[in-house]
Design a protein around this motif. Structure first.
Motif, PDB file in Angstrom:
ATOM      1  N   LEU A 200      -2.037   0.715   1.755  1.00 51.58           N
ATOM      2  CA  LEU A 200      -2.022   0.906   0.300  1.00 51.58           C
ATOM      3  C   LEU A 200      -1.162   2.094  -0.087  1.00 51.58           C
ATOM      4  N   VAL A 226       0.259  -2.982  -0.177  1.00 53.99           N
ATOM      5  CA  VAL A 226      -0.083  -3.190  -1.576  1.00 53.99           C
ATOM      6  C   VAL A 226       0.329  -1.946  -2.354  1.00 53.99           C
ATOM      7  N   LYS A 261      -9.423  -1.409  -3.280  1.00 54.92           N
ATOM      8  CA  LYS A 261      -8.294  -1.353  -2.350  1.00 54.92           C
ATOM      9  C   LYS A 261      -8.328  -0.081  -1.513  1.00 54.92           C
ATOM     10  N   CYS A 265      -8.397  -0.723   2.605  1.00 54.19           N
ATOM     11  CA  CYS A 265      -7.085  -0.637   3.268  1.00 54.19           C
ATOM     12  C   CYS A 265      -7.228  -0.067   4.673  1.00 54.19           C
TER      13      CYS A 265
END
Length: 392
Positions: A200, A226, A261, A265
Motif C-alpha cells: 500500500l 494499491v 487497506k 497490506c
C-alpha cells in the motif's frame, strides 16, 4: 486566559488539521484564525470554535486556489487582529506565524516545517510549477524569505514536529525548537487477522512524496500495489501512464477503506522524505511494517528490523532491493510489537507535550521583569518598583 489558534488554511482534514483538532480539545474556548476557511471540509471539532478568516476569503476562487495567493499572505496574516489574547499558538507550514502578537502575549509556534516552497524544496517546486509561476518565483521568493525569517522573531518559543524539522528551524531561523511529535489517532486503527497479497502507498499525490518510485518499482517487479490519494489530474494521469496491470488506484478513498487497506497490506510503502509522516505511523498502529526511504521523519518513527525496513538510495532500484529484503524476513515482523511501538505517537502524548511547553513558557514569562507591568525578578514588587530612583 484568552487563547488564539492560528492555522495557515482550513480547507481539508490532513495532518496539520489533526493538530488543530488536538489543540481545540486542549483549549475548548480558543478562537481560531486562518487565511481561508472552507467550513464544509473541516471536522465538527473545529466547527465548534469561532473561526475568523482573512481578507483572502473574499477573493473569488480563493478556497480552491489559495496557494496562488502566496504573495498576499503576509499582508493577510498581519491584518488579523489578535489584540486581547494572552496565548497564541500558530500552526506553521503555510505560513501562519507571521501574525502580529500583542506585547503581553506568549506566541508559541508549532512548526510542521519552514515553508518548503521557499526553502529546501524551492527548486523542486519551481521545476514542477507552471510557466508563470516559474517566472515569478525568483522575483518573489527572496522577499518572502526575508519576511519569513523576520517573522520568526515574533515567536517566543518554537515547537517542531520532529528532530528533522528542528534542524531546519535552526538552519533557516537560527532558533532552537522543542520536539513534540504530532498526534496520531492510534486508537482508530487495529491489526487484522487477515493479510492480503498487496502493498500500500497512500497520501496526497504530489511530486516530493515520490509515489512515482513505488509505481515504477512495483510495475517492474510485477507485484500488487494499491495507491490511495488524490492530487492534480496531470500528476495522477502521469502515474497511471507508467503503471502496469498490478497497480490499482483508488483515488480519495473514505477513511474506512484506508483503515482496511492499512490493516491488510503486506507492508506500507513510503518512498518520499517527509517532515514526520503520519500515515506510516497509522500503518504501524494497524500492526503492519513500513518500507521507507531512510530520511526525514521516517528515521524517527521506524525501527529497522522491528517495525520496518529503511532504504538509503531514493531510486527505483533502491526500493526494489528494500522490498526483497523485507520479504526475506517478512515472517519475523510481529503486529503486536509494531502496534506497541506506534503508541508513543498518540494524541495523549501530543497533548502532554504541548501542555508542558506552554506551562514552561508561561512560567518563564511570569518571572520576567515588567511582566504584566510589574517587576517580577529578584523579589521586586510593584511598590518596590515605584520607589526605585532613576539611574543616571
Amino acid at each position: 486566559m484568552r487563547v488564539a489558534i492560528v492555522h495557515y488554511w482550513l480547507v481539508s482534514m490532513r495532518g496539520g488539521e489533526k493538530v488543530i483538532e488536538a489543540l481545540c480539545d486542549l483549549y475548548p474556548e480558543a478562537d481560531i484564525f486562518t487565511l481561508v476557511y472552507d467550513e464544509a471540509r473541516v471536522s465538527d471539532t473545529i466547527k465548534k470554535h469561532k473561526v475568523t478568516s482573512s481578507f483572502l476569503q473574499r477573493v473569488p476562487g480563493a478556497i480552491g486556489h489559495y496557494q496562488s495567493l502566496l504573495p498576499l499572505m503576509p499582508f493577510a496574516l498581519e491584518s488579523l487582529d489578535l489584540s486581547g489574547y494572552d496565548l497564541i499558538i500558530s500552526s506553521e507550514s503555510g505560513p501562519a506565524k507571521g501574525i502580529i502578537p500583542p506585547p503581553h502575549a506568549a506566541h508559541i509556534c508549532y512548526c510542521h516545517s519552514p515553508m518548503r516552497y521557499l526553502w529546501d524544496h524551492y527548486h523542486a517546486y519551481r521545476s514542477s510549477a507552471g510557466m508563470l509561476s516559474r517566472m515569478m518565483m525568483p522575483v518573489l521568493a527572496p522577499m518572502l524569505r526575508t519576511w519569513d525569517v523576520n517573522t520568526s522573531l515574533r515567536v517566543d518559543r518554537f515547537i517542531a514536529n520532529s528532530h528533522h524539522v528542528a534542524a531546519r528551524i535552526s538552519k533557516y531561523y537560527r532558533r532552537p525548537a522543542t520536539v513534540v511529535y504530532p498526534p496520531v489517532g492510534i486508537e482508530d486503527f487495529s491489526p487484522s487477522a487477515e493479510v492480503e497479497d498487496f502493498y500500500l502507498c497512500a497520501g496526497q499525490i504530489v511530486s516530493y512524496k515520490r509515489i512515482d518510485l513505488a509505481v515504477e518499482a512495483f510495475t517492474k517487479m510485477g507485484k500488487n500495489l494499491v495507491v490511495i490519494g488524490g492530487g492534480k489530474e496531470q500528476d495522477i494521469a502521469r502515474l497511471k501512464r507508467m503503471a502496469g496491470p498490478t497497480i490499482t488506484f483508488l483515488g480519495r478513498a473514505p477513511f474506512a477503506v484506508l483503515k482496511e487497506k492499512l490493516a491488510k497490506c503486506r507492508a506500507f510503502v513510503f518512498p518520499g522524505e517527509e517532515d514526520f509522516g503520519i500515515v506510516p505511523v497509522e500503518a504501524m498502529a494497524s500492526g503492519r511494517p513500513v518500507v521507507a526511504y531512510g530520511s526525514g521523519g521516517a528515521v524517527e518513527t521506524i525501527v529497522p528490523g522491528l517495525t520496518g525496513v529503511l532504504f538509503e538510495n531514493q531510486t527505483v532500484e533502491g526500493l526494489i532491493k528494500a522490498i526483497y529484503a523485507f520479504e526475506a524476513r517478512e515472517d519475523s515482523f510481529r503486529p503486536d510489537v509494531i502496534r506497541t511501538h506506534a503508541a508513543q505517537f498518540s494524541v495523549r502524548r501530543f497533548r502532554s507535550g504541548i501542555q508542558s511547553v506552554v506551562e514552561e513558557e508561561l512560567r518563564l514569562r511570569r518571572s520576567m521583569p515588567f511582566a504584566d507591568g510589574k517587576y517580577a525578578l529578584a523579589g521586586f514588587t510593584t511598590h518596590d518598583a515605584d520607589s526605585l530612583a532613576p539611574l543616571h
